[in-house]
Each structure stands twice: as structure tokens, then as C-alpha cells.
Design an enzyme around this catalytic site. Structure first.
Site, PDB file in Angstrom:
ATOM      1  N   GLU A   1      -6.027  -8.117  -0.128  1.00  0.00           N
ATOM      2  CA  GLU A   1      -6.668  -7.876   1.168  1.00  0.00           C
ATOM      3  C   GLU A   1      -8.123  -7.517   0.948  1.00  0.00           C
ATOM      4  OE1 GLU A   1      -4.934  -5.005   3.896  1.00  0.00           O
ATOM      5  OE2 GLU A   1      -2.917  -5.777   3.511  1.00  0.00           O
TER       6      GLU A   1
ATOM      7  N   GLU B   1       0.800  -1.229   0.000  1.00  0.00           N
ATOM      8  CA  GLU B   1       0.000   0.000   0.000  1.00  0.00           C
ATOM      9  C   GLU B   1       0.831   1.277   0.000  1.00  0.00           C
ATOM     10  OE1 GLU B   1      -2.913  -0.276   3.136  1.00  0.00           O
ATOM     11  OE2 GLU B   1      -3.942  -1.925   2.153  1.00  0.00           O
TER      12      GLU B   1
HETATM   13  C1  FCB Z   1      -4.779  -2.214   5.278  1.00  0.00           C
HETATM   14  C2  FCB Z   1      -3.455  -2.668   5.819  1.00  0.00           C
HETATM   15  C3  FCB Z   1      -3.538  -3.732   6.871  1.00  0.00           C
HETATM   16  C4  FCB Z   1      -4.720  -3.523   7.772  1.00  0.00           C
HETATM   17  C5  FCB Z   1      -5.967  -3.332   6.969  1.00  0.00           C
HETATM   18  C6  FCB Z   1      -7.219  -3.178   7.791  1.00  0.00           C
HETATM   19  O1  FCB Z   1      -4.672  -0.907   4.815  1.00  0.00           O
HETATM   20  O2  FCB Z   1      -2.643  -3.158   4.797  1.00  0.00           O
HETATM   21  O3  FCB Z   1      -2.323  -3.753   7.571  1.00  0.00           O
HETATM   22  O4  FCB Z   1      -4.475  -2.461   8.625  1.00  0.00           O
HETATM   23  O5  FCB Z   1      -5.836  -2.199   6.158  1.00  0.00           O
END
Ligand code: FCB
Length: 435
Positions: A351, A167
Site C-alpha cells: 500500500e 497491518e
Molecule cells: C491503511 C489501511 C487501508 C487504508 C489506508 C489509508 O492503514 O490498510 O485500509 O485505510 O491505510
């Protein structure tokens, strides 16, 4: 769940995701101090000033955690490597204990038939490098490249896939413009430099890993859908600016060798000299792109200085994070990424998941995952080459500035006893993946 493994093409990867600082227990095994430790020690930055010293004690309990991943029927595990655990000073002498830990972790995945999917950097910058300016310093590209060689020199032969940086938007914008994450800066010039250097570091690490003969290297970006808060032109413009900074800048650099005009409008005076010459490195070819997706924002204008927007409270149901549940955003980003940037390059959801408070019957998490996986399938039905889906997260863990209260885990963690207890979503996924 509303879906099962057999609804997806053969070879589609299901995985669970975590990150080092959020679960390992940073005080163990000779890891060096990081900018997160300093950030968390500064009153007001993190809820209850909580930190990652113990976290989930994964450092000592990783076998049990990998057993949980295996027992759920996952194919892959997305984990990250702590730079400060491997190189306590950020550079120079490696910490043998740190390298040994990732070596054992890797072998323990392979013993269970789990594919190791590594992220090199998930936010805990070694403090000595932060002292030198961290992401504001162009030299970070070389420091990071060296780290990539050290850690992958040890475990790179056994990785299924690797992405350099989790990210970039959070590393750069959230942390240097908004001040919400370490190093907690609110400075447009720092932000501009971090935005550029994070991409330069990404590309440098890709090149170095190619040099080690590695393959299946990717990039992981996060995305937030931006809708205008009302029908006005000003709100429309504000949402487009938000989208450009958040969602188009990094892919633009990596795939078009260019930054969006809307972003340059504000950041160009602050970019480091010669930034235009770095795109060959930034755009080093990758084998896949990972998308992290959670929510959307309603954006309105402030009338103030660039970027002149603000988030407006939205009407949709919200998770424990206060984030609106907006599954369409996942579809939108998958289709847009393939159409505008990556074409037939494999995509992964790296994610997706939600926080909900304990105790909970976990039906909200099951519903959230169902709704988002359905959108992934819709994108695949239109030809988007999505090849896998990783749930954030395996365990309840250290949710950064929000501490231990926000529970993203498929597995509940009691932060006093550190006992792990699978939640209903874990059981539901286990069933879905067995069918
Ligand atoms: C993302 C992150 C992870 C976690 C999630 C909820 O931005 O990569 O570490 O904090 O959000």
C-alpha cells in the site's frame, strides 16, 4: 508520471489495492454483523457515524471495477476477503453466497489476466467473535485458522499470493490501545494480548494454508517513520519507543522470534501466560513481506506513564489525512526491513497512496506517487529485492473512522450515484504502465 514500466525489472508487479469492508457493501449477500458495524453505530467513533453497508457497492459492480484495473494496465489486484461474509457467525456454517462471491471475483480477475492477491483479514471481525473477546482471546488463532481453511479451500487454488492479516499494528495497537478503530478500546492489557494474538493468528493461518498445499504466502505490515520532535534525549527515546511498538514488534516476532525490549518494558506484565512458547508458530516461514507506507510522525515525550510519548505537529506538506508527505520513510523501511529482518526475501509495497479532496486536478496524488516510487527505485538500486508496488487505492472508499470524505482513489466515486470516474492519476499511471 516520472517513471514507466520499462524502468523496472521484467516481472515487477504493479497493482491496485482495496479491502472488502471499504468497498463491497456489507449489507449485501448474507454477511454477518462485524465489530466495525457496532463501532460505527456508536456516536463519536466515525465521522457522521458512516458505515460500510453500501460503500462502493463493489459487491454488485465488481466486473466494472476489475475492468478499470485491467484498463489501467495493472498486473495484480490486492483485495481482501470478509470473514463475516464467508462465516456470518465467525465460525461454523459457511454462507454459500459469500463463498460464491469470492469465487466469481477470483474467476473474473483471472479472465482479465489479473493476479489475485488476497488478504484474509482487513479489519471486519465477525461480531459473535468480538463478543467472545475478539483479538483478546487466544482462541482467535484457531478461529482464524479455520476461516483461512474455509475461504482458501474454495479459492486458494487460484490465488497468486495470500497474506493473512492486513497491518497487525492497526488490528492491535490502534484498536485496543488508542481506541481509534474497532473495537475502540483503550486498555494496555487488551492491547498487549491483541499484539500477541494477532501474530499467533497470522502464523496459524500460514500453517493452515501450507497444509492446503498453498505457496507464495506473506505478511503485510504498516510502517510509520518516527523522528524525534526536538534534539533532546527524551524526544529521541520517545521516537525509539514509538518505532519499537509500531515498526519493530511484528517483524521482530515473525523474523527474530522475539519482541523488542522497549516494548516488553510496558507490555510484558500484560502478555498472556506462555507467550514465549508461541514463536515457532508466529515465525512460520513466509515467502514475502509487504510494506504499507504513508507517512512519518514527529514524536515527543509526555513525561507520563509508559509509553510516554505523543505525536507533535510536523512542518512538512500534508495530505487530506493531515499526514506529512515523507517519501524518505519508504526508502528507510525498505532498506531496514531487508537489512534487519528479511534479507533476500521478496518485498512488496502493498500500500502507498494519498487522500486528496474532490474536486481536484489530482496533481498532488501524481506528485506523491512520483516521489515515493522514486524512493522505491533508490532502494532497489541498492539491492533491496522489491518485486512489486500496489497503489492504495483503486477507488475512493470508506476510510474507516474518517468515513467517505477522505479520497484515496485513483478512480473517483460519487457516493450518491456510485458512478466511477478515473482521475488524472489513473490516466497518468495507465500511460506509465504502457511504456
Ligand atoms: C491503511 C489501511 C487501508 C487504508 C489506508 C489509508 O492503514 O490498510 O485500509 O485505510 O491505510
Amino acid at each position: 508520471m516520472d517513471f514507466k514500466r520499462s524502468d523496472f525489472p521484467e516481472g515487477f508487479l504493479w497493482g491496485a489495492a482495496t479491502s472488502s469492508y471499504q468497498i463491497e457493501g456489507h449489507s449485501f449477500g448474507g454477511a454477518g454483523p462485524t465489530h466495525w458495524d457496532s463501532f460505527a453505530a456508536t456516536p463519536g467513533n466515525v465521522v457522521r457515524a458512516e458505515h460500510g453497508d453500501l460503500a462502493c457497492d463493489h459487491y454488485h459492480r465488481f466486473e466494472e471495477d476489475l475492468d478499470l484495473i485491467k484498463a489501467a494496465g495493472f498486473d495484480a489486484y490486492r483485495f481482501s476477503t470478509s470473514w463475516a461474509r464467508v462465516l456470518p457467525d465467525g465460525r461454523g456454517t459457511a454462507n454459500a453466497e459469500g463463498l460464491d462471491f469470492y469465487d466469481r471475483l477470483t474467476d473474473a480477475m483471472l479472465e482479465r489476466g489479473l493476479k489475485p492477491c488476497a488478504t484474509l483479514y482487513h479489519w471486519e471481525l465477525p461480531q459473535p467473535l468480538a463478543d467472545l473477546g475478539g483479538w483478546r482471546n487466544r482462541d482467535i488463532a484457531g478461529w482464524f485458522g479455520d476461516f483461512a481453511e474455509v475461504i482458501m479451500g474454495r479459492i486458494g487454488d487460484r490465488m497468486h499470493s495470500v497474506a493473512p492479516i492486513n497491518e497487525p499494528w492497526c488490528v492491535a495497537w490502534l484498536s485496543h490501545f488508542m481506541g481509534h478503530h474497532a473495537p475502540g478500546m483503550r486498555d494496555i492489557r487488551a492491547a498487549a494480548r491483541a499484539m500477541h494474538h494477532v501474530l499467533l493468528a497470522h502464523g496459524t493461518a500460514i500453517e493452515r494454508m501450507r497444509g492446503l498445499g498453498m505457496s507464495n504466502l506473506g505478511a503485510v505490515c504498516n510502517f510509520e517513520w518516527a523522528d524525534p520532535a526536538d534534539e533532546s534525549d527524551a524526544a529521541r527515546e520517545a521516537a525509539l519507543d514509538y518505532d519499537a511498538i509500531y515498526n519493530r514488534f511484528f517483524l521482530g516476532g515473525m523474523f527474530h522470534k522475539a519482541y523488542p525490549e522497549r516494548v516488553l518494558k510496558g507490555l510484558e506484565p500484560h502478555l498472556p501466560a506462555g507467550w514465549q512458547d508461541d514463536f515457532d508458530t508466529i515465525a512460520a516461514p513466509v515467502d514475502w513481506v509487504g510494506l504499507n507506507y504513508y507517512t512519518r510522525k514527529l514524536i515527543g515525550p509526555t513525561g507520563g506513564p509508559w509509553p510516554g510519548y505523543e505525536e507533535v505537529d510536523g512542518p512538512l506538506p500534508k495530505t487530506q489525512m493531515g499526514w506529512e508527505v515523507y517519501p524518505d520513510g519508504l526508502y528507510n523501511f525498505l532498506t531496514r526491513t531487508a537489512a534487519n529482518y528479511t534479507s533476500d526475501l521478496p518485498l512488496y509495497m502493498t500500500e502507498n497512496g494519498m487522500a486528496s479532496p474532490a474536486p481536484s486536478d489530482d496533481q498532488d496524488r501524481i506528485a506523491y506517487l512520483n516521489a515515493h516510487v522514486a524512493k522505491a527505485r533508490a532502494a532497489m538500486a541498492e539491492g533491496v529485492p522489491l518485486k512489486g508496488y500496489f497503489i492504495w487505492s483503486l477507488l475512493d472508499n470508506y476510510e474507516w473512522a474518517l468515513g467517505y470524505e477522505k479520497r484515496f482513489g485513483l478512480v473517483h466515486v460519487d457516493f450518491e450515484s456510485l458512478q466511477r470516474t478515473p482521475k488524472a492519476s489513473y490516466e497518468a499511471l495507465k500511460l506509465a504502465l504502457s511504456q
